[in-house]
Design an enzyme around this catalytic site. Structure first.
Site, PDB file in Angstrom:
ATOM      1  CE1 TYR A  86       0.342   1.616   4.000  1.00 18.93           C
ATOM      2  CE2 TYR A  86       0.891  -0.573   4.323  1.00 18.93           C
ATOM      3  CZ  TYR A  86       0.910   0.707   5.005  1.00 18.93           C
ATOM      4  OH  TYR A  86       1.502   0.827   6.215  1.00 18.93           O
ATOM      5  CB  CYS A  87       1.297   4.212  -1.657  1.00 17.31           C
ATOM      6  SG  CYS A  87       0.182   4.201  -3.060  1.00 17.31           S
ATOM      7  NE  ARG A  88      -0.269  10.944  -1.404  1.00 14.33           N
ATOM      8  CZ  ARG A  88      -0.975  11.460  -2.328  1.00 14.33           C
ATOM      9  NH1 ARG A  88      -2.523  11.693  -2.032  1.00 14.33           N
ATOM     10  NH2 ARG A  88      -0.479  11.678  -3.508  1.00 14.33           N
ATOM     11  N   GLY A  90      -2.815   4.514  -3.501  1.00 16.66           N
ATOM     12  CA  GLY A  90      -2.782   3.302  -4.547  1.00 16.66           C
ATOM     13  C   GLY A  90      -1.812   3.413  -5.694  1.00 16.66           C
ATOM     14  CB  ILE A 115      -2.599   5.011   4.344  1.00 16.12           C
ATOM     15  CG1 ILE A 115      -2.678   4.673   5.811  1.00 16.12           C
ATOM     16  CG2 ILE A 115      -2.282   6.369   3.763  1.00 16.12           C
ATOM     17  CD1 ILE A 115      -2.191   3.538   6.229  1.00 16.12           C
TER      18      ILE A 115
END
Length: 152
Positions: A86-88, A90, A115
């Site tokens: 995951y990241c901020r 996607g 997230i």
């Protein structure tokens, strides 16, 4: 409003992504959370260290997508376990998942909405202190291989 934005993000990722991939699965926060609880997995947060320390999923390992040695670090990750990434929002995590597929990973799960979607679903994040002034040594793949061979 957030739900609408996440819906657009899902549509965008699905329409732009390799929908024929058997390796990468784009999943929502509830399924991501179930996988964490159900299976032995590796959780990768591909945001910057500053983003990671501001709040991350418990047991996540931070590998910065923008860092120069990103691919080298990915190559050290076990390929026999499901990878949850995951990241901020996607985008970076989907790009990371594509790189993992190219590197031979067999099961990669991308958190659609990142997230932000996790937080919107009210799942827990933890904050960690950024250790300033400490530098960790970096190793090349061949150096790691040498260390492992010498410790048999």
């Amino acid at each position: 409003m957030r739900e609408i934005l996440y819906s657009f993000a899902v549509i965008f990722l699905v329409s732009c992504g390799n929908t024929n991939s058997q390796i990468i699965q784009n999943i929502g926060a509830s399924e991501f959370n179930l996988l964490i609880k159900k299976e032995e997995t590796i959780i990768l947060d591909v945001r910057t260290p500053q983003e990671f320390h501001s709040g991350h999923i418990k047991d996540a390992t931070n590998i910065d997508f923008y860092e120069g040695g990103f691919i080298d670090k990915l190559q050290m990750v076990r390929k026999d376990l499901p990878i949850l990434v995951y990241c901020r929002s996607g985008g970076r995590s989907y790009s990371s998942a594509r790189k993992m597929e190219e590197l031979g990973f067999t099961r990669v799960y991308n958190l659609v909405g990142g997230i932000g979607a996790w937080n919107t679903a009210n799942y827990t994040t933890i904050k960690s202190k950024e250790l300033k002034g400490l530098t960790q040594p970096t190793f090349t793949i061949s150096e790691v291989d040498t260390i492992l061979k010498n410790n048999d």
